[in-house]
Scaffold this motif. Sequence first.
Motif, PDB file in Angstrom:
ATOM      1  N   PRO A   1      43.382  -5.246  53.015  1.00  0.00           N
ATOM      2  CA  PRO A   1      44.388  -5.745  53.931  1.00  0.00           C
ATOM      3  C   PRO A   1      44.840  -4.703  53.958  1.00  0.00           C
ATOM      4  N   LEU A   2      45.355  -4.086  55.128  1.00  0.00           N
ATOM      5  CA  LEU A   2      46.698  -2.909  56.013  1.00  0.00           C
ATOM      6  C   LEU A   2      47.731  -4.454  55.634  1.00  0.00           C
ATOM      7  N   LEU A   3      48.992  -3.301  54.644  1.00  0.00           N
ATOM      8  CA  LEU A   3      50.023  -4.321  54.251  1.00  0.00           C
ATOM      9  C   LEU A   3      50.480  -3.608  55.938  1.00  0.00           C
ATOM     10  N   SER A   4      51.204  -3.122  56.847  1.00  0.00           N
ATOM     11  CA  SER A   4      51.918  -2.563  57.575  1.00  0.00           C
ATOM     12  C   SER A   4      51.088  -2.716  59.088  1.00  0.00           C
ATOM     13  N   ASN A   5      52.586  -1.780  59.404  1.00  0.00           N
ATOM     14  CA  ASN A   5      52.229  -2.143  61.307  1.00  0.00           C
ATOM     15  C   ASN A   5      51.869  -0.589  61.969  1.00  0.00           C
ATOM     16  N   TYR A   6      51.443  -1.307  63.195  1.00  0.00           N
ATOM     17  CA  TYR A   6      51.044  -0.120  63.901  1.00  0.00           C
ATOM     18  C   TYR A   6      49.227   0.710  62.938  1.00  0.00           C
ATOM     19  N   SER A   7      48.418  -0.460  63.519  1.00  0.00           N
ATOM     20  CA  SER A   7      46.982   0.051  63.411  1.00  0.00           C
ATOM     21  C   SER A   7      46.382   0.641  64.539  1.00  0.00           C
ATOM     22  N   GLU A   8      47.259   0.360  65.958  1.00  0.00           N
ATOM     23  CA  GLU A   8      46.930   1.284  66.970  1.00  0.00           C
ATOM     24  C   GLU A   8      47.406   2.319  67.237  1.00  0.00           C
ATOM     25  N   ASN A   9      46.544   3.278  68.599  1.00  0.00           N
ATOM     26  CA  ASN A   9      46.876   4.612  68.661  1.00  0.00           C
ATOM     27  C   ASN A   9      48.650   4.226  69.183  1.00  0.00           C
ATOM     28  N   SER A  10      49.487   5.119  67.898  1.00  0.00           N
ATOM     29  CA  SER A  10      51.158   4.339  68.184  1.00  0.00           C
ATOM     30  C   SER A  10      51.888   5.983  68.761  1.00  0.00           C
ATOM     31  N   ARG A  11      51.017   7.213  68.284  1.00  0.00           N
ATOM     32  CA  ARG A  11      51.595   8.073  69.192  1.00  0.00           C
ATOM     33  C   ARG A  11      52.714   7.894  70.009  1.00  0.00           C
ATOM     34  N   GLY A  12      54.207   8.059  69.338  1.00  0.00           N
ATOM     35  CA  GLY A  12      55.662   8.083  69.518  1.00  0.00           C
ATOM     36  C   GLY A  12      55.962   7.407  69.058  1.00  0.00           C
ATOM     37  N   LEU A  13      56.147   7.203  68.113  1.00  0.00           N
ATOM     38  CA  LEU A  13      56.025   6.314  66.493  1.00  0.00           C
ATOM     39  C   LEU A  13      56.772   7.691  65.783  1.00  0.00           C
ATOM     40  N   GLY A  14      57.035   8.218  65.806  1.00  0.00           N
ATOM     41  CA  GLY A  14      57.694   9.414  64.978  1.00  0.00           C
ATOM     42  C   GLY A  14      58.970  10.104  65.042  1.00  0.00           C
ATOM     43  N   ILE A  15      58.682  10.453  66.701  1.00  0.00           N
ATOM     44  CA  ILE A  15      60.240  10.623  67.898  1.00  0.00           C
ATOM     45  C   ILE A  15      60.614   9.023  68.348  1.00  0.00           C
ATOM     46  N   THR A  16      60.093   8.346  68.284  1.00  0.00           N
ATOM     47  CA  THR A  16      61.071   6.993  68.566  1.00  0.00           C
ATOM     48  C   THR A  16      61.849   6.770  66.729  1.00  0.00           C
ATOM     49  N   ASP A  17      60.568   6.489  65.970  1.00  0.00           N
ATOM     50  CA  ASP A  17      61.917   6.890  64.486  1.00  0.00           C
ATOM     51  C   ASP A  17      63.346   7.660  64.588  1.00  0.00           C
ATOM     52  N   MET A  18      62.506   8.989  64.360  1.00  0.00           N
ATOM     53  CA  MET A  18      63.702  10.033  65.309  1.00  0.00           C
ATOM     54  C   MET A  18      65.368   9.262  65.712  1.00  0.00           C
ATOM     55  N   ALA A  19      64.501   9.086  67.291  1.00  0.00           N
ATOM     56  CA  ALA A  19      65.623   8.318  68.094  1.00  0.00           C
ATOM     57  C   ALA A  19      66.376   7.391  66.978  1.00  0.00           C
ATOM     58  N   LEU A  20      66.161   6.273  66.881  1.00  0.00           N
ATOM     59  CA  LEU A  20      67.097   5.356  65.550  1.00  0.00           C
ATOM     60  C   LEU A  20      67.469   5.578  64.959  1.00  0.00           C
ATOM     61  N   ALA A  21      66.922   6.887  64.071  1.00  0.00           N
ATOM     62  CA  ALA A  21      67.778   7.502  62.457  1.00  0.00           C
ATOM     63  C   ALA A  21      68.706   7.804  63.555  1.00  0.00           C
ATOM     64  N   ILE A  22      68.938   8.601  64.294  1.00  0.00           N
ATOM     65  CA  ILE A  22      70.106   9.486  64.881  1.00  0.00           C
ATOM     66  C   ILE A  22      71.412   8.414  65.482  1.00  0.00           C
ATOM     67  N   SER A  23      70.809   7.416  65.891  1.00  0.00           N
ATOM     68  CA  SER A  23      71.732   6.523  65.897  1.00  0.00           C
ATOM     69  C   SER A  23      72.392   5.745  64.977  1.00  0.00           C
ATOM     70  N   ALA A  24      71.154   5.476  63.845  1.00  0.00           N
ATOM     71  CA  ALA A  24      72.160   4.384  62.252  1.00  0.00           C
ATOM     72  C   ALA A  24      72.644   5.407  61.758  1.00  0.00           C
ATOM     73  N   SER A  25      72.072   7.032  61.925  1.00  0.00           N
ATOM     74  CA  SER A  25      72.638   7.941  61.352  1.00  0.00           C
ATOM     75  C   SER A  25      71.916   8.145  59.978  1.00  0.00           C
ATOM     76  N   ARG A  26      70.782   8.214  59.680  1.00  0.00           N
ATOM     77  CA  ARG A  26      70.133   8.160  58.554  1.00  0.00           C
ATOM     78  C   ARG A  26      68.744   9.019  58.409  1.00  0.00           C
ATOM     79  N   PRO A  27      68.429   9.542  57.273  1.00  0.00           N
ATOM     80  CA  PRO A  27      67.121  10.315  57.791  1.00  0.00           C
ATOM     81  C   PRO A  27      65.896   9.855  58.819  1.00  0.00           C
ATOM     82  N   HIS A  28      65.096  10.779  59.668  1.00  0.00           N
ATOM     83  CA  HIS A  28      64.188  10.010  60.172  1.00  0.00           C
ATOM     84  C   HIS A  28      62.360  10.669  59.495  1.00  0.00           C
ATOM     85  N   ARG A  29      61.891  10.464  59.440  1.00  0.00           N
ATOM     86  CA  ARG A  29      60.484  10.688  58.813  1.00  0.00           C
ATOM     87  C   ARG A  29      59.645  11.628  58.818  1.00  0.00           C
ATOM     88  N   ALA A  30      59.633  11.723  60.188  1.00  0.00           N
ATOM     89  CA  ALA A  30      58.525  13.204  60.531  1.00  0.00           C
ATOM     90  C   ALA A  30      59.404  14.087  60.474  1.00  0.00           C
TER      91      ALA A  30
END
Length: 366
Positions: free
Chosen positions: A297-326
């Motif tokens: 079973p899928l153990l994580s989230n975002y199994s649908e077409n979630s393009r935009g996930l990477g840039i959203t993670d980057m935006a949140l990482a900028i705000s939180a001063s942490r590394p982003h993934r993509a």
Amino acid sequence: MEKQGMNMPRIGVVGCGNISGIYFTNLTGMFSKWVKVTALTDLIPERAETASAKYNIPYIKKTSDLLNSPDVDIVLNITEPYNHYGVAIEAVRAGKHIYGEKPMCAKREEAAEVNKIAAEKNLRTGNSPDTFLGAGIQTCRKLIDDGWIGRPVAATAFMVNHGHEHWHPGPEFYYKYAGGPMFDMGPYYLNALVNLLGPVVRVCGSTKKSFETRTITSKPLDGTVIKVDVPTHIAGVMDFANGAVGTIITSFDVYSHTLPCIEIYGSEGTLRVPDPNTFGGPVFVKRYREENWSQIPLLSNYSENSRGLGITDMALAISASRPHRANGELAYHVLEVMHGFHDASASGSYYNVKSTCQRPEPLEKF
């Protein structure tokens, strides 16, 4: 995962072509709690006007005006591959964070320059594909990290079809500079492999161009003949820093096949990884004492077409001063590996990969 504050990151989109629709849909939908699209532009005014009306996003006619807009914090660069560098370098020069479609740039030198200037200005660079952040490959990542197949020793990856000219409305760029199956689809597979196994240290490869021309059979260019300028069948071998050996084939010259997308072979079993061009599953494991494959079973989230996930993670990482993934480090490493296959084929020798990167941290739900 971080909660977004009052100063929501603002995204300006350059490019309103075929892939833009899913970005606009997701950034103004599932990710709209964390980011806001404040501007868009395209070299073809009709495309920009259509997107502007459909998604209620202001249209800025000149790319330079969008890049310098005070209402834009992050530029999403989804132009054609040979235009990636031009937009990216001007964006960071204008003081904007940049997130682009794959590949990061056509040339290693271009991508290195974008990363260098961004670092000097304390800006972020990021790049698709972000499919490795989806439920399918994140589940595989956890299975590997938790030891389900023991120590990874080898991997295979196959992306083979007969090209995009039978369905894409404007497929010519796939057969031009910065195109071909490796630079088009290789990033999906290599991002997934680096996420699962870590960076690559050495590659070899063989490349070929099987057909001098291709004929478009999709609308509106049905019957148009394309001159092929790039290799359309690439076979490569990768030595990973962790000791695993990987094999990859990307091809636009295959009509039919029975190959898996990605498999990881471990000291205690095998992991069948889903199509890295998707965010979902299915995921299968067969451990060495078991007779049958088990679907996990899928153990994580975002199994649908979630393009935009990477840039959203980057935006949140900028705000939180942490590394982003993509991130740009990963994107550059993948770009160098792809060029390495072509360089090795041309020279008849191994190519030693000069760059490296960290495996991105597993993704939690926003």
